[in-house]
Design an enzyme around this catalytic site. Structure first.
Site, PDB file in Angstrom:
ATOM      1  N   CYS A   1      27.553  32.210  76.344  1.00  0.00           N
ATOM      2  CA  CYS A   1      28.148  33.510  76.669  1.00  0.00           C
ATOM      3  C   CYS A   1      28.480  34.338  75.430  1.00  0.00           C
ATOM      4  O   CYS A   1      28.060  35.496  75.308  1.00  0.00           O
ATOM      5  CB  CYS A   1      29.362  33.329  77.569  1.00  0.00           C
ATOM      6  SG  CYS A   1      30.787  32.514  76.802  1.00  0.00           S
TER       7      CYS A   1
ATOM      8  N   HIS B   1      35.155  32.652  78.881  1.00  0.00           N
ATOM      9  CA  HIS B   1      33.862  33.258  79.200  1.00  0.00           C
ATOM     10  C   HIS B   1      33.910  34.742  78.888  1.00  0.00           C
ATOM     11  O   HIS B   1      34.953  35.395  79.024  1.00  0.00           O
ATOM     12  CB  HIS B   1      33.518  33.053  80.680  1.00  0.00           C
ATOM     13  CG  HIS B   1      32.163  33.577  81.041  1.00  0.00           C
ATOM     14  ND1 HIS B   1      31.015  33.119  80.448  1.00  0.00           N
ATOM     15  CD2 HIS B   1      31.766  34.543  81.923  1.00  0.00           C
ATOM     16  CE1 HIS B   1      29.965  33.758  80.949  1.00  0.00           C
ATOM     17  NE2 HIS B   1      30.401  34.638  81.846  1.00  0.00           N
TER      18      HIS B   1
ATOM     19  N   HIS C   1      25.369  38.526  81.420  1.00  0.00           N
ATOM     20  CA  HIS C   1      26.048  37.401  80.764  1.00  0.00           C
ATOM     21  C   HIS C   1      25.196  36.144  80.820  1.00  0.00           C
ATOM     22  O   HIS C   1      24.263  36.027  81.614  1.00  0.00           O
ATOM     23  CB  HIS C   1      27.423  37.145  81.389  1.00  0.00           C
ATOM     24  CG  HIS C   1      27.387  36.666  82.808  1.00  0.00           C
ATOM     25  ND1 HIS C   1      28.381  35.887  83.364  1.00  0.00           N
ATOM     26  CD2 HIS C   1      26.483  36.847  83.807  1.00  0.00           C
ATOM     27  CE1 HIS C   1      28.090  35.633  84.628  1.00  0.00           C
ATOM     28  NE2 HIS C   1      26.961  36.201  84.924  1.00  0.00           N
TER      29      HIS C   1
END
Length: 339
Positions: free
Chosen positions: A253, A301, A313
């Site tokens: 991420c 994240h 993402h």
């Protein structure tokens, strides 16, 4: 009162220790081979896999933080080694002066004064010689004092360099052990993910990463760095997820967001939590294309907002880079990097 250096070292140890604790705590959770033998329904299996995927994300983030700490330790060690070398070089400058003092008769002050008395032809000349001797003696004493100070500085700098190098090596070894343990958990997760049916895999991926949306076309791009970052991130849609990867063909991420903004000329740390401390925090209603969006508590994240309620993402293992809705479980806030 604790020194900043002591506090920093304790914080470093705490980050590395927390990473090790998270890896250790996940041992039972991230051993799906044993866990998946128990579920009696596919729904239970999916739930276990979703939980394991989330825990892997937390571990990945903790490893990123530990990597940043170790990188900082290594920079500190290199700087300390440079200072030690400079201090030794400063000490070496005095070597010719010390040899001259040793070889000079002026080091035997009493003998020099007797010689001055015996060779002077008048009282005035004796005074001049004695004054000169005093000046030489004072210079010699000053030089010796400077040498002592330089030697002490060199010794302290070398001790600091040795301590910094030892701390960096210890941090690196601990990080390597944490990575090895995490890799075992990843391998177990991936093996059990592969055992799921295609429908179950899709369900796990959607639950963890959100429903995959069509990558937007002809989306109005904001000017400057934000637009360049969005374009770079969208170009990676479909690339695989891989821990610690930051391109060009695999990402995690924070690797994706740092890659995207690097294409725009902005360097970001490879850590979602570190990225969350940058720029200006904005709410969900204030999001603009190019903002970073963060999830979970603690932050583990990050995605890149592209507009119209969507983000791009890299989510977790088995889930490629994709465009999804930003409105997912665990959403915390956005961060704007530029005005």
């Amino acid at each position: 009162m604790q020194s900043p250096r002591t506090t920093a070292r304790r914080r470093t140890r705490a980050v590395l220790a927390l990473g090790a604790a998270l890896v250790a705590a996940a041992t039972g959770l991230l051993a799906p081979s044993a866990a998946l033998a128990d579920p009696t329904t596919s729904a239970q299996a999916r739930a276990l896999m979703q939980e394991a995927a989330q825990q892997l994300t937390v571990i990945d983030e903790q490893l990123h933080e530990a990597e940043l700490v170790v990188a900082g330790q290594q920079r500190t060690a290199a700087e300390a080694a440079g200072k030690a070398a400079a201090a030794q070089a400063a000490l070496d400058v005095y070597a010719p002066r010390i040899r001259a003092i040793v070889q000079s008769g002026f080091t035997a002050e009493n003998q020099s004064r007797v010689a001055a008395f015996l060779t002077s032809e008048s009282a005035d000349e004796l005074v001049r010689q004695m004054t000169t001797l005093d000046m030489i003696a004072a210079h010699t004493s000053a030089t010796i004092s400077e040498v002592a100070a330089a030697r002490a500085a060199a010794q302290q700098a070398q001790a600091d360099a040795d301590a910094a190098a030892a701390q960096a090596q210890a941090g690196l070894e601990q990080l390597q052990a944490q990575k090895a343990e995490a890799e075992k958990k990843v391998a177990a997760y991936q093996a059990d993910f592969a055992r799921l049916s295609a429908a179950e895999q899709a369900a796990v991926t959607e639950a963890v990463a959100g429903p995959t949306l069509q990558a937007p076309r002809n989306l109005p791009m904001p000017p400057g760095a934000a637009g360049a970052a969005i374009a770079a991130a969208l170009a990676q849609v479909g690339d695989r997820y891989e821990h610690a990867a930051s391109g060009p063909d695999a990402f995690d991420c924070s690797g994706l967001t740092s890659y995207a903004y690097a294409a725009a000329g902005i360097a970001l740390p490879h850590s979602s939590r570190a990225q969350s401390s940058l720029g200006t925090r904005v709410s969900r209603a204030e999001l603009q294309p190019g903002d970073l969006v963060f999830f979970y508590d603690p932050i583990s994240h990050v995605g890149l907002y592209v507009g119209n309620g969507m983000m791009v993402h890299a989510r977790t293992y088995g889930s490629p880079v994709a465009v999804t809705s930003v409105d997912q479980r665990g959403y915390r806030f956005g961060v704007r990097l530029s005005g």
